[in-house]
Write a protein that holds these residues in place. Structure first.
Motif, PDB file in Angstrom:
ATOM      1  N   LEU A 106     -36.966   8.384 -33.272  1.00  0.00           N
ATOM      2  CA  LEU A 106     -37.475   8.554 -34.629  1.00  0.00           C
ATOM      3  C   LEU A 106     -36.316   8.482 -35.608  1.00  0.00           C
ATOM      4  CD1 LEU A 106     -40.156  11.010 -35.839  1.00  0.00           C
ATOM      5  CD2 LEU A 106     -37.986  10.918 -37.072  1.00  0.00           C
ATOM      6  N   GLY A 107     -36.460   7.610 -36.588  1.00  0.00           N
ATOM      7  CA  GLY A 107     -35.427   7.499 -37.605  1.00  0.00           C
ATOM      8  C   GLY A 107     -34.481   6.331 -37.428  1.00  0.00           C
ATOM      9  N   THR A 108     -34.793   5.424 -36.513  1.00  0.00           N
ATOM     10  CA  THR A 108     -33.950   4.245 -36.310  1.00  0.00           C
ATOM     11  C   THR A 108     -33.813   3.426 -37.596  1.00  0.00           C
ATOM     12  OG1 THR A 108     -34.423   3.986 -33.950  1.00  0.00           O
ATOM     13  CG2 THR A 108     -33.891   1.990 -35.163  1.00  0.00           C
ATOM     14  N   SER A 109     -32.626   2.917 -37.844  1.00  0.00           N
ATOM     15  CA  SER A 109     -32.427   1.975 -38.933  1.00  0.00           C
ATOM     16  C   SER A 109     -31.641   0.794 -38.408  1.00  0.00           C
ATOM     17  CB  SER A 109     -31.691   2.635 -40.101  1.00  0.00           C
ATOM     18  OG  SER A 109     -30.422   3.110 -39.686  1.00  0.00           O
ATOM     19  N   TRP A 110     -31.726  -0.332 -39.081  1.00  0.00           N
ATOM     20  CA  TRP A 110     -31.009  -1.512 -38.600  1.00  0.00           C
ATOM     21  C   TRP A 110     -30.407  -2.366 -39.700  1.00  0.00           C
ATOM     22  CZ3 TRP A 110     -36.298  -0.889 -38.096  1.00  0.00           C
ATOM     23  CH2 TRP A 110     -37.108  -1.801 -38.776  1.00  0.00           C
ATOM     24  N   LEU A 111     -30.391  -1.908 -40.903  1.00  0.00           N
ATOM     25  CA  LEU A 111     -29.757  -2.635 -41.972  1.00  0.00           C
ATOM     26  C   LEU A 111     -28.646  -1.801 -42.582  1.00  0.00           C
ATOM     27  CD1 LEU A 111     -32.909  -4.188 -43.672  1.00  0.00           C
ATOM     28  CD2 LEU A 111     -31.210  -5.346 -42.254  1.00  0.00           C
ATOM     29  N   PRO A 112     -27.380  -2.222 -42.457  1.00  0.00           N
ATOM     30  CA  PRO A 112     -27.002  -3.516 -41.878  1.00  0.00           C
ATOM     31  C   PRO A 112     -26.812  -3.505 -40.381  1.00  0.00           C
ATOM     32  CG  PRO A 112     -25.083  -2.434 -42.781  1.00  0.00           C
ATOM     33  CD  PRO A 112     -26.252  -1.538 -43.091  1.00  0.00           C
ATOM     34  N   LEU A 113     -26.580  -2.313 -39.800  1.00  0.00           N
ATOM     35  CA  LEU A 113     -26.336  -2.231 -38.361  1.00  0.00           C
ATOM     36  C   LEU A 113     -27.352  -1.292 -37.726  1.00  0.00           C
ATOM     37  CD1 LEU A 113     -22.439  -1.882 -38.370  1.00  0.00           C
ATOM     38  CD2 LEU A 113     -23.780  -3.946 -37.962  1.00  0.00           C
ATOM     39  N   VAL A 114     -27.589  -1.503 -36.453  1.00  0.00           N
ATOM     40  CA  VAL A 114     -28.518  -0.626 -35.739  1.00  0.00           C
ATOM     41  C   VAL A 114     -27.923   0.771 -35.657  1.00  0.00           C
ATOM     42  CG1 VAL A 114     -29.605  -0.152 -33.515  1.00  0.00           C
ATOM     43  CG2 VAL A 114     -29.510  -2.503 -34.392  1.00  0.00           C
ATOM     44  N   ARG A 115     -28.753   1.741 -36.004  1.00  0.00           N
ATOM     45  CA  ARG A 115     -28.322   3.139 -35.948  1.00  0.00           C
ATOM     46  C   ARG A 115     -29.519   3.973 -35.526  1.00  0.00           C
ATOM     47  NH1 ARG A 115     -25.216   6.349 -40.822  1.00  0.00           N
ATOM     48  NH2 ARG A 115     -24.844   8.289 -39.694  1.00  0.00           N
ATOM     49  N   ALA A 116     -29.355   4.709 -34.435  1.00  0.00           N
ATOM     50  CA  ALA A 116     -30.464   5.518 -33.942  1.00  0.00           C
ATOM     51  C   ALA A 116     -30.616   6.774 -34.788  1.00  0.00           C
ATOM     52  CB  ALA A 116     -30.218   5.904 -32.486  1.00  0.00           C
ATOM     53  N   GLY A 117     -31.843   7.249 -34.860  1.00  0.00           N
ATOM     54  CA  GLY A 117     -32.106   8.517 -35.515  1.00  0.00           C
ATOM     55  C   GLY A 117     -31.764   9.681 -34.604  1.00  0.00           C
ATOM     56  N   ASN A 118     -31.990  10.883 -35.074  1.00  0.00           N
ATOM     57  CA  ASN A 118     -31.543  12.075 -34.344  1.00  0.00           C
ATOM     58  C   ASN A 118     -32.498  12.544 -33.257  1.00  0.00           C
ATOM     59  OD1 ASN A 118     -29.178  12.313 -35.872  1.00  0.00           O
ATOM     60  ND2 ASN A 118     -30.224  13.472 -37.472  1.00  0.00           N
ATOM     61  N   TYR A 119     -33.710  11.981 -33.231  1.00  0.00           N
ATOM     62  CA  TYR A 119     -34.717  12.513 -32.325  1.00  0.00           C
ATOM     63  C   TYR A 119     -35.101  11.497 -31.261  1.00  0.00           C
ATOM     64  CZ  TYR A 119     -35.042  15.992 -35.986  1.00  0.00           C
ATOM     65  OH  TYR A 119     -34.742  16.964 -36.894  1.00  0.00           O
ATOM     66  N   TRP A 120     -35.099  11.977 -30.006  1.00  0.00           N
ATOM     67  CA  TRP A 120     -35.396  11.138 -28.852  1.00  0.00           C
ATOM     68  C   TRP A 120     -36.500  11.745 -28.016  1.00  0.00           C
ATOM     69  CZ3 TRP A 120     -32.879   6.520 -28.247  1.00  0.00           C
ATOM     70  CH2 TRP A 120     -31.685   6.345 -28.957  1.00  0.00           C
ATOM     71  N   GLY A 121     -37.260  10.877 -27.372  1.00  0.00           N
ATOM     72  CA  GLY A 121     -38.179  11.345 -26.357  1.00  0.00           C
ATOM     73  C   GLY A 121     -37.452  11.580 -25.057  1.00  0.00           C
ATOM     74  N   GLN A 122     -38.202  11.979 -24.031  1.00  0.00           N
ATOM     75  CA  GLN A 122     -37.590  12.307 -22.740  1.00  0.00           C
ATOM     76  C   GLN A 122     -37.311  11.064 -21.900  1.00  0.00           C
ATOM     77  OE1 GLN A 122     -40.776  12.396 -23.351  1.00  0.00           O
ATOM     78  NE2 GLN A 122     -41.858  11.633 -21.536  1.00  0.00           N
ATOM     79  N   GLY A 123     -37.902   9.946 -22.272  1.00  0.00           N
ATOM     80  CA  GLY A 123     -37.693   8.698 -21.542  1.00  0.00           C
ATOM     81  C   GLY A 123     -38.766   8.456 -20.501  1.00  0.00           C
ATOM     82  N   THR A 124     -39.029   7.186 -20.249  1.00  0.00           N
ATOM     83  CA  THR A 124     -39.975   6.786 -19.205  1.00  0.00           C
ATOM     84  C   THR A 124     -39.379   5.607 -18.442  1.00  0.00           C
ATOM     85  OG1 THR A 124     -42.285   6.172 -18.758  1.00  0.00           O
ATOM     86  CG2 THR A 124     -41.300   5.259 -20.758  1.00  0.00           C
ATOM     87  N   GLN A 125     -39.454   5.673 -17.124  1.00  0.00           N
ATOM     88  CA  GLN A 125     -38.832   4.651 -16.283  1.00  0.00           C
ATOM     89  C   GLN A 125     -39.713   3.415 -16.192  1.00  0.00           C
ATOM     90  OE1 GLN A 125     -35.757   4.731 -14.497  1.00  0.00           O
ATOM     91  NE2 GLN A 125     -36.234   2.565 -14.119  1.00  0.00           N
ATOM     92  N   VAL A 126     -39.072   2.268 -16.395  1.00  0.00           N
ATOM     93  CA  VAL A 126     -39.705   0.975 -16.168  1.00  0.00           C
ATOM     94  C   VAL A 126     -38.896   0.248 -15.113  1.00  0.00           C
ATOM     95  CG1 VAL A 126     -40.248  -1.275 -17.169  1.00  0.00           C
ATOM     96  CG2 VAL A 126     -40.673   0.805 -18.491  1.00  0.00           C
ATOM     97  N   THR A 127     -39.558  -0.146 -14.044  1.00  0.00           N
ATOM     98  CA  THR A 127     -38.891  -0.875 -12.966  1.00  0.00           C
ATOM     99  C   THR A 127     -39.647  -2.169 -12.720  1.00  0.00           C
ATOM    100  OG1 THR A 127     -38.194   1.193 -11.931  1.00  0.00           O
ATOM    101  CG2 THR A 127     -38.087  -0.804 -10.589  1.00  0.00           C
ATOM    102  N   VAL A 128     -38.918  -3.276 -12.773  1.00  0.00           N
ATOM    103  CA  VAL A 128     -39.508  -4.586 -12.556  1.00  0.00           C
ATOM    104  C   VAL A 128     -38.877  -5.193 -11.314  1.00  0.00           C
ATOM    105  CG1 VAL A 128     -40.018  -6.837 -13.561  1.00  0.00           C
ATOM    106  CG2 VAL A 128     -39.748  -4.842 -15.053  1.00  0.00           C
ATOM    107  N   SER A 129     -39.707  -5.433 -10.326  1.00  0.00           N
ATOM    108  CA  SER A 129     -39.202  -6.011  -9.078  1.00  0.00           C
ATOM    109  C   SER A 129     -39.346  -7.530  -9.110  1.00  0.00           C
ATOM    110  CB  SER A 129     -39.951  -5.441  -7.879  1.00  0.00           C
ATOM    111  OG  SER A 129     -41.315  -5.801  -7.947  1.00  0.00           O
ATOM    112  N   SER A 130     -38.451  -8.189  -8.413  1.00  0.00           N
ATOM    113  CA  SER A 130     -38.462  -9.666  -8.407  1.00  0.00           C
ATOM    114  C   SER A 130     -39.351 -10.213  -7.298  1.00  0.00           C
ATOM    115  CB  SER A 130     -37.046 -10.196  -8.258  1.00  0.00           C
ATOM    116  OG  SER A 130     -36.469  -9.693  -7.069  1.00  0.00           O
TER     117      SER A 130
END
Length: 121
Positions: free
Chosen positions: A97-121
């Motif tokens: 939450l709070g990501t900005s990208w102009l002029p550079l990518v900058r993350a906001g202060n709030y993050w979720g806990q994360g979710t794993q994505v695995t792609v097998s070949s």
């Protein structure tokens, strides 16, 4: 207190699709930009896609044409539709939450806990 809760990760085969969702609480969601980041094992976290409060979007070059970010301000959610997944898309995906990208990518202060994505070949 801001909370971000991700869902929708999993194990898929190359070429398949997944949809990630992030629900936010404790913030004026409609006024802030949101971002999805990923972190492959042993590597730095990187921006995958972001969406402004007005609906403008930004994508990493590696996912353009395959991933779509969207938001629903009535539900305080931001989704990431991932199509034609590749093994290199594997990683833990985080909502920010709070990501900005102009002029550079900058993350906001709030993050979720994360979710794993695995792609097998």
């Amino acid at each position: 207190q801001v909370q971000l809760v991700e869902s929708g990760g999993g194990l898929v085969q190359s070429g398949e699709s997944l949809r990630l969702s992030c629900e936010a609480s404790g913030a004026v969601f409609s006024r802030v930009a949101m971002g999805w980041y990923r972190q492959p094992a042993g590597k730095q976290r990187e921006l995958v896609a972001a969406i402004s409060s007005g609906g403008n979007t930004k994508y990493a070059d590696s996912v353009k044409g395959r991933f779509t970010i969207s938001r629903d301000n009535s539900k305080n959610t931001v989704d990431l539709q991932m199509n034609n997944l590749k093994p290199e898309d594997t990683g833990v995906y985080y909502c920010n939450l709070g990501t900005s990208w102009l002029p550079l990518v900058r993350a906001g202060n709030y993050w979720g806990q994360g979710t794993q994505v695995t792609v097998s070949s």
